[in-house]
Design a protein around this motif. Structure first.
Motif, PDB file in Angstrom:
ATOM      1  N   GLY A  36     -59.895   5.065 -67.064  1.00 17.50           N
ATOM      2  CA  GLY A  36     -59.314   4.743 -68.364  1.00 17.50           C
ATOM      3  C   GLY A  36     -58.727   5.944 -69.082  1.00 17.50           C
ATOM      4  O   GLY A  36     -58.107   5.798 -70.127  1.00 17.50           O
ATOM      5  N   SER A  37     -58.904   7.153 -68.521  1.00 10.02           N
ATOM      6  CA  SER A  37     -58.332   8.346 -69.156  1.00 10.02           C
ATOM      7  C   SER A  37     -56.925   8.599 -68.624  1.00 10.02           C
ATOM      8  O   SER A  37     -56.505   8.031 -67.616  1.00 10.02           O
ATOM      9  CB  SER A  37     -59.238   9.565 -68.949  1.00 10.02           C
ATOM     10  N   THR A  38     -56.223   9.472 -69.328  1.00  7.26           N
ATOM     11  CA  THR A  38     -54.810   9.729 -69.042  1.00  7.26           C
ATOM     12  C   THR A  38     -54.643  10.961 -68.160  1.00  7.26           C
ATOM     13  O   THR A  38     -55.313  11.968 -68.369  1.00  7.26           O
ATOM     14  CB  THR A  38     -54.065   9.954 -70.375  1.00  7.26           C
ATOM     15  N   VAL A  39     -53.761  10.856 -67.185  1.00  2.19           N
ATOM     16  CA  VAL A  39     -53.348  12.000 -66.372  1.00  2.19           C
ATOM     17  C   VAL A  39     -51.890  12.293 -66.717  1.00  2.19           C
ATOM     18  O   VAL A  39     -51.064  11.371 -66.744  1.00  2.19           O
ATOM     19  CB  VAL A  39     -53.489  11.710 -64.867  1.00  2.19           C
ATOM     20  N   THR A  40     -51.574  13.544 -66.991  1.00  7.39           N
ATOM     21  CA  THR A  40     -50.215  13.911 -67.383  1.00  7.39           C
ATOM     22  C   THR A  40     -49.617  14.908 -66.395  1.00  7.39           C
ATOM     23  O   THR A  40     -50.244  15.919 -66.077  1.00  7.39           O
ATOM     24  CB  THR A  40     -50.217  14.527 -68.801  1.00  7.39           C
ATOM     25  N   PHE A  41     -48.437  14.584 -65.907  1.00  5.21           N
ATOM     26  CA  PHE A  41     -47.714  15.467 -64.990  1.00  5.21           C
ATOM     27  C   PHE A  41     -46.629  16.206 -65.766  1.00  5.21           C
ATOM     28  O   PHE A  41     -45.931  15.611 -66.575  1.00  5.21           O
ATOM     29  CB  PHE A  41     -47.053  14.665 -63.863  1.00  5.21           C
ATOM     30  N   ASN A  42     -46.485  17.477 -65.471  1.00  2.00           N
ATOM     31  CA  ASN A  42     -45.468  18.320 -66.104  1.00  2.00           C
ATOM     32  C   ASN A  42     -44.531  18.793 -64.982  1.00  2.00           C
ATOM     33  O   ASN A  42     -44.891  19.664 -64.199  1.00  2.00           O
ATOM     34  CB  ASN A  42     -46.185  19.485 -66.809  1.00  2.00           C
ATOM     35  N   TRP A  43     -43.352  18.173 -64.894  1.00  2.00           N
ATOM     36  CA  TRP A  43     -42.381  18.513 -63.844  1.00  2.00           C
ATOM     37  C   TRP A  43     -41.508  19.686 -64.267  1.00  2.00           C
ATOM     38  O   TRP A  43     -41.198  19.842 -65.453  1.00  2.00           O
ATOM     39  CB  TRP A  43     -41.478  17.302 -63.563  1.00  2.00           C
ATOM     40  N   THR A  44     -41.090  20.481 -63.284  1.00  2.00           N
ATOM     41  CA  THR A  44     -40.063  21.479 -63.542  1.00  2.00           C
ATOM     42  C   THR A  44     -38.784  20.744 -63.958  1.00  2.00           C
ATOM     43  O   THR A  44     -38.658  19.535 -63.761  1.00  2.00           O
ATOM     44  CB  THR A  44     -39.783  22.317 -62.283  1.00  2.00           C
ATOM     45  N   THR A  45     -37.841  21.478 -64.526  1.00  4.49           N
ATOM     46  CA  THR A  45     -36.608  20.872 -65.047  1.00  4.49           C
ATOM     47  C   THR A  45     -35.976  19.951 -64.019  1.00  4.49           C
ATOM     48  O   THR A  45     -35.606  20.384 -62.920  1.00  4.49           O
ATOM     49  CB  THR A  45     -35.611  21.985 -65.432  1.00  4.49           C
ATOM     50  N   TRP A  46     -35.880  18.671 -64.362  1.00  3.49           N
ATOM     51  CA  TRP A  46     -35.409  17.687 -63.404  1.00  3.49           C
ATOM     52  C   TRP A  46     -33.898  17.511 -63.550  1.00  3.49           C
ATOM     53  O   TRP A  46     -33.410  17.383 -64.680  1.00  3.49           O
ATOM     54  CB  TRP A  46     -36.135  16.345 -63.619  1.00  3.49           C
ATOM     55  N   PRO A  47     -33.146  17.492 -62.429  1.00  2.00           N
ATOM     56  CA  PRO A  47     -31.684  17.363 -62.545  1.00  2.00           C
ATOM     57  C   PRO A  47     -31.261  15.954 -63.015  1.00  2.00           C
ATOM     58  O   PRO A  47     -31.777  14.957 -62.503  1.00  2.00           O
ATOM     59  CB  PRO A  47     -31.195  17.613 -61.115  1.00  2.00           C
ATOM     60  N   ASP A  48     -30.323  15.904 -63.944  1.00  4.63           N
ATOM     61  CA  ASP A  48     -29.801  14.622 -64.464  1.00  4.63           C
ATOM     62  C   ASP A  48     -29.339  13.688 -63.357  1.00  4.63           C
ATOM     63  O   ASP A  48     -29.474  12.471 -63.449  1.00  4.63           O
ATOM     64  CB  ASP A  48     -28.560  14.867 -65.348  1.00  4.63           C
ATOM     65  N   SER A  49     -28.746  14.292 -62.316  1.00  2.00           N
ATOM     66  CA  SER A  49     -28.134  13.493 -61.247  1.00  2.00           C
ATOM     67  C   SER A  49     -29.152  12.729 -60.416  1.00  2.00           C
ATOM     68  O   SER A  49     -28.821  11.729 -59.784  1.00  2.00           O
ATOM     69  CB  SER A  49     -27.351  14.417 -60.301  1.00  2.00           C
ATOM     70  N   HIS A  50     -30.416  13.191 -60.432  1.00  3.82           N
ATOM     71  CA  HIS A  50     -31.436  12.659 -59.508  1.00  3.82           C
ATOM     72  C   HIS A  50     -32.115  11.418 -60.086  1.00  3.82           C
ATOM     73  O   HIS A  50     -33.292  11.427 -60.425  1.00  3.82           O
ATOM     74  CB  HIS A  50     -32.465  13.740 -59.203  1.00  3.82           C
ATOM     75  N   LEU A  51     -31.314  10.334 -60.205  1.00  3.72           N
ATOM     76  CA  LEU A  51     -31.796   9.094 -60.820  1.00  3.72           C
ATOM     77  C   LEU A  51     -32.781   8.375 -59.912  1.00  3.72           C
ATOM     78  O   LEU A  51     -32.563   8.292 -58.698  1.00  3.72           O
ATOM     79  CB  LEU A  51     -30.600   8.180 -61.110  1.00  3.72           C
ATOM     80  N   GLY A  52     -33.849   7.827 -60.495  1.00  3.13           N
ATOM     81  CA  GLY A  52     -34.773   7.056 -59.688  1.00  3.13           C
ATOM     82  C   GLY A  52     -36.099   6.795 -60.360  1.00  3.13           C
ATOM     83  O   GLY A  52     -36.316   7.179 -61.518  1.00  3.13           O
ATOM     84  N   PRO A  53     -37.002   6.136 -59.607  1.00  2.23           N
ATOM     85  CA  PRO A  53     -38.308   5.735 -60.151  1.00  2.23           C
ATOM     86  C   PRO A  53     -39.365   6.833 -60.041  1.00  2.23           C
ATOM     87  O   PRO A  53     -39.244   7.754 -59.224  1.00  2.23           O
ATOM     88  CB  PRO A  53     -38.681   4.552 -59.257  1.00  2.23           C
ATOM     89  N   LEU A  54     -40.424   6.700 -60.854  1.00  2.00           N
ATOM     90  CA  LEU A  54     -41.639   7.502 -60.743  1.00  2.00           C
ATOM     91  C   LEU A  54     -42.772   6.558 -60.356  1.00  2.00           C
ATOM     92  O   LEU A  54     -42.951   5.512 -60.993  1.00  2.00           O
ATOM     93  CB  LEU A  54     -41.980   8.202 -62.067  1.00  2.00           C
ATOM     94  N   ILE A  55     -43.515   6.911 -59.313  1.00  3.19           N
ATOM     95  CA  ILE A  55     -44.538   6.017 -58.760  1.00  3.19           C
ATOM     96  C   ILE A  55     -45.806   6.828 -58.511  1.00  3.19           C
ATOM     97  O   ILE A  55     -45.732   7.990 -58.087  1.00  3.19           O
ATOM     98  CB  ILE A  55     -44.052   5.379 -57.433  1.00  3.19           C
TER      99      ILE A  55
END
Ligand code: NAG
Ligand code: NAG
Ligand code: CU
Length: 250
Positions: A95-114
């Motif tokens: 029930g607790s939250t996990v947070t991911f911190n990604w490096t700068t993501w390119p605008d062009s790289h469209l898609g889902p997070l799973i």
């Protein structure tokens, strides 16, 4: 704290990391912020820093979805192919939250997070266990394209690289690998084309939950050229997007 060796290589690595792509540079689990596995500096320290995130070779993607690399973006090292255990284990309650911190993501790289999880079998230890091709993974969160056409990757960029999910309530205690990924679809009009950027971290789930899923997938295995959402033309197809893989376990 760490003896620094090969600083030229570190500098070169930093230069190349500016070019493209990305990885999880930090992760918050159980309220604790853990630095991610940093592929352009960690290998040059002796001893290497201890991480909860399993090693990855760089900021690039996996496109051959039949390879073990699609599991944790790992590579062959020390006899462990695709998913080399890390020394640290985070701790978190269901029930607790996990947070991911990604490096700068390119605008062009469209898609889902799973995001998937896999429970370490009784008698094994996450600091030495890798799933191989076993079906052990269950999906815990996903975000694709909104009804107004906004991709999860764009929302990630708007959130300064931060994405969170909630560990399922009542999940049975034990050691788990969390497998989080972005699938970039800018070249996914044919297979191979989809770019998978997986990241695996290690967590001890606390508490006295009793819930466990009953249906699992493997990596590799869950995604093939014919899996819905692996081939998709992000430029031409303005319709709904089917996120690859099984339903989210609930
Ligand atoms: C994400 O990690 C970077 C690098 O460690 C850091 O500079 C940034 O502040 C972090 N973002 C958040 C929201 O914590
Ligand atoms: C797993 O192995 C590590 C390293 O040897 C050890 O410190 C830890 O106590 C072990 N954990 C479990 C749950 O056995
Ligand atoms: Cu890229």
């Amino acid at each position: 704290m760490f003896a620094r060796i090969g600083s030229l290589a570190v500098l070169l690595g930093l230069a190349s990391s500016v070019a493209a792509h990305g990885y999880v540079q930090a992760e918050t689990v159980g309220g604790v912020v853990y630095t991610g596995y940093l592929p352009y500096s960690d290998p040059y320290y002796s001893p290497p820093p201890s991480r909860i995130i399993r090693k990855l070779p760089g900021n690039g993607p996996v496109t051959d979805l039949s390879l073990i690399d699609v599991q944790c973006n790992g590579w062959s090292e020390g006899g462990v192919i695709g998913s080399a255990p890390a020394p640290l284990v985070a701790s978190a309650a269901p029930g607790s939250t996990v947070t991911f911190n990604w490096t700068t993501w390119p605008d062009s790289h469209l898609g889902p997070l799973i995001t998937y999880m896999a429970k370490v079998p009784t008698g094994s230890n996450i600091t030495s266990w890798s799933p191989g091709t076993s079906a052990v993974w269950f999906k815990v969160a996903q975000s694709g394209k909104s009804s107004s056409g906004v991709w999860a990757s764009t929302t990630l960029i708007n959130n300064k690289g931060i994405y969170s999910f909630t560990i399922p309530s009542g999940l049975a205690p034990g050691q788990y690998i969390i497998r989080h990924e972005i699938i970039a679809l800018h070249s996914a009009y044919a297979y191979p084309g989809a770019q998978v950027y997986p990241s695996c971290s290690q967590v001890q789930i606390t508490g006295s939950g009793t819930r466990s899923p009953t249906s699992f997938v493997s990596f590799p295995g869950a995604y093939t050229a014919s899996t819905p959402g692996i081939v998709f033309d992000v430029y031409q197809n303005t319709g709904a997007y089917t996120i690859p893989g099984p339903a989210v376990w609930s």
